[in-house]
Motif scaffolding. Structure first.
Motif, PDB file in Angstrom:
ATOM      1  N   GLY A  92      52.615  76.669  14.203  1.00  0.00           N
ATOM      2  CA  GLY A  92      51.781  77.461  14.944  1.00  0.00           C
ATOM      3  C   GLY A  92      50.307  76.373  15.222  1.00  0.00           C
ATOM      4  N   ARG A  93      50.590  75.110  15.585  1.00  0.00           N
ATOM      5  CA  ARG A  93      49.591  74.127  16.020  1.00  0.00           C
ATOM      6  C   ARG A  93      50.302  73.226  16.935  1.00  0.00           C
TER       7      ARG A  93
ATOM      8  N   THR B 224      53.463  75.192  23.438  1.00  0.00           N
ATOM      9  CA  THR B 224      52.408  74.675  23.835  1.00  0.00           C
ATOM     10  C   THR B 224      52.009  74.858  25.348  1.00  0.00           C
TER      11      THR B 224
ATOM     12  N   THR C  42      46.391  79.528  20.338  1.00  0.00           N
ATOM     13  CA  THR C  42      46.919  79.542  19.071  1.00  0.00           C
ATOM     14  C   THR C  42      48.099  78.771  18.855  1.00  0.00           C
TER      15      THR C  42
ATOM     16  N   ARG D  12      46.358  67.034  15.783  1.00  0.00           N
ATOM     17  CA  ARG D  12      46.720  68.368  15.744  1.00  0.00           C
ATOM     18  C   ARG D  12      45.378  69.395  16.150  1.00  0.00           C
TER      19      ARG D  12
ATOM     20  N   ASP E   4      44.382  73.705  16.844  1.00  0.00           N
ATOM     21  CA  ASP E   4      44.453  74.980  16.922  1.00  0.00           C
ATOM     22  C   ASP E   4      43.474  75.980  17.322  1.00  0.00           C
ATOM     23  N   ASN E   5      43.370  77.210  17.510  1.00  0.00           N
ATOM     24  CA  ASN E   5      42.452  78.008  17.662  1.00  0.00           C
ATOM     25  C   ASN E   5      41.454  77.588  18.774  1.00  0.00           C
TER      26      ASN E   5
ATOM     27  N   SER F 178      41.013  69.071   8.719  1.00  0.00           N
ATOM     28  CA  SER F 178      40.958  70.022   9.895  1.00  0.00           C
ATOM     29  C   SER F 178      39.542  70.530   9.686  1.00  0.00           C
TER      30      SER F 178
END
Length: 478
Positions: free
Chosen positions: A61-62, A45, A40, A166, A168-169, A133
């Motif tokens: 947050g990415r 990182t 997350t 980018r 995320d998750n 995204s």
């Protein structure tokens, strides 16, 4: 294939030594462990490492990855992170992540063994990245290897440019070896979210104790812009708890053709095929229950009223059952068969056969309706009597979410299905040892059928949660 030079080779040596020393093949998953550390990117990182012509930073947050120069091969600019446990050869996994890119191009993701990354990849998949995204969910099976310490990579070279990508998750989980027996209770259901937002009220206490704490189906349709994101998030949350997720696929063209309050759906057969394919792939090899298109078989005749061919409806459902069988092999799919008072069993059975019941585990009954369980069981037995000569008797499930007081009757029976007064919650969701395989709450108690019945006064649109409707079901009164 991954190629490593210079600093990348040194990193690979460190990872290989550390992982081979400390990781052993884990036992098969029950409640699935998260095998990606820091997916997350809340504050950093780490443990993700830049390899080749890439630079990695944390950004809002990415994980931001800059490709520093034009390179020929995907592996010439990449990021990688070790898995937190070794892979189980022969076991099923799902890799999921959100990604976007400043330049549209085809990237590659792998899950590979660190000792022999270029030649021993359990997963090597190309993914088309765009500026928007999007969620990607990719099932795979771990291959055999002498050393099973593994890593996840995103390979971003070969685009002809220097994109900024980018992520995320990021999630990697093993599919449970055995099918979960407990049903998933989602904290994101409509009643659960309402209760969370109204803590301290008597209604919230009652709805929390009688509805929101129960396993209720999640409904999926075109209102989710990214169906992969919606399905993968829901199924992954259930998997992490070793619970069985329960999904309704509700997006067929000409949806709710008879009543109209829940109208909509995919634009045409091609659009629906694409949607149900993405829906099924997002489940992947994970365990799930799917109720397929409530009312679609029973309401097929109504599409003629808008100039459509009912046979096209059956063909779309047949295609959907084939897609789900191929793309979500561990999902138990129940093709909806309406309710006990709608279509005679002798007429419903051949429609189910045309719609692909043979490709499914069975059929669902009484979805969003009020007919008693006893009457619904009798209809199921009659229906199976007609199916036995063609596809064979099938398993079935019954929606008991609102049938505690049975049907509502008044002088206008045509609209008695729509938020009628005096109805009550039925038996709680549970497995059965005889008759229906499950009693389920497919309809979300408290979600409106439309601006009719008890929902007429406040014009409560279909699918909208109403505490008034929920309390009426809890109390069994208007």
């Amino acid at each position: 294939m991954r190629r490593i030079v210079g600093k990348a080779a040194a990193l690979a040596t460190v990872l290989t030594t550390a992982l081979a020393t400390h990781l052993v093949v884990p036992p098969s998953a029950s409640a699935a462990a998260q095998l990606v550390g820091n997916g997350t990117f809340a504050t950093s990182t780490a443990p993700w490492a830049a390899i080749g012509q890439s630079a990695v930073t944390a950004e809002s947050g990415r994980m931001r990855v800059d490709v520093k120069s034009v390179v020929a091969n995907p592996w010439d600019a990449m990021v990688a992170a070790p898995t937190t446990a070794a892979l189980n050869p022969g076991k099923s996994y799902t890799l999921s992540f959100d990604a976007s890119s400043s330049v549209a191009f085809k990237a590659r993701t792998t899950v590979q063994y660190v000792a022999t990354p270029g030649s021993n990849q359990s997963l090597a998949a190309d993914v088309q990245l765009t500026s928007a995204s999007k969620r990607y969910s990719i099932p795979f099976t771990a291959t055999a290897a002498a050393g099973t310490a593994a890593e996840v990579t995103f390979q971003l070279g070969g685009s002809g440019g220097t994109p900024v990508v980018r992520f995320d998750n990021v999630s990697l989980m093993e599919t449970q070896t055995t099918r979960p027996t407990a049903l998933y209770v989602s904290s994101q259901s409509n009643p659960a979210k309402w209760v969370a937002a109204h803590q301290g009220t008597s209604e919230a206490q009652a709805i929390g104790a009688n509805i929101a704490n129960k396993p209720i189906f999640e409904w999926f349709g075109g209102w989710f812009g990214d169906i992969t994101l919606a399905v993968d998030t829901y199924v992954g949350a259930a998997q992490a708890q070793d619970r069985l997720p329960m999904l309704v696929a509700y997006n067929i063209p000409n949806r709710d053709a008879c009543a109209g309050h829940s109208g909509g759906g995919a634009g045409d057969a091609t659009g629906y095929h694409n949607w149900i394919t993405e829906f099924a792939r997002a489940i992947g090899n994970r365990h799930a229950v799917v109720v397929l298109e409530p009312d679609a078989v029973a309401a097929a005749g109504c599409v003629a009223n808008i100039g459509k061919n009912p046979e096209d409806q059956y063909r779309m459902l047949l295609d959907a059952t084939e897609v789900l069988r191929a793309q979500a092999p561990n999902a138990w799919v129940y093709l909806d068969a309406g309710n006990a008072t709608w279509i005679k069993a002798a007429d419903m059975a051949p429609s189910l056969v045309k719609s692909g019941i043979a490709n499914t585990r069975g059929f669902s009954l009484n979805v969003s309706n009020y007919i008693t369980t006893a009457d619904t069981e009798a209809y199921a037995i009659a229906l199976n009597g007609h199916l036995s000569g063609t596809v064979g008797a099938k398993m079935y499930v019954i929606d008991t979410s609102r049938n505690g007081n049975g049907l509502y009757t008044d002088p206008t029976p045509g609209d008695n299905w729509c938020n009628p007064p005096g109805r009550k919650l039925g038996a709680s969701p549970a497995t059965q040892t005889s008759g229906a395989e499950y009693l389920f709450w497919v309809k979300v108690p408290g979600d409106s059928d439309g601006p009719c019945g008890l929902g007429e006064r406040d014009q409560i649109q279909a699918g909208t949660f109403s505490p008034m409707l929920a309390m009426a079901l809890i109390n069994g009164t208007p």
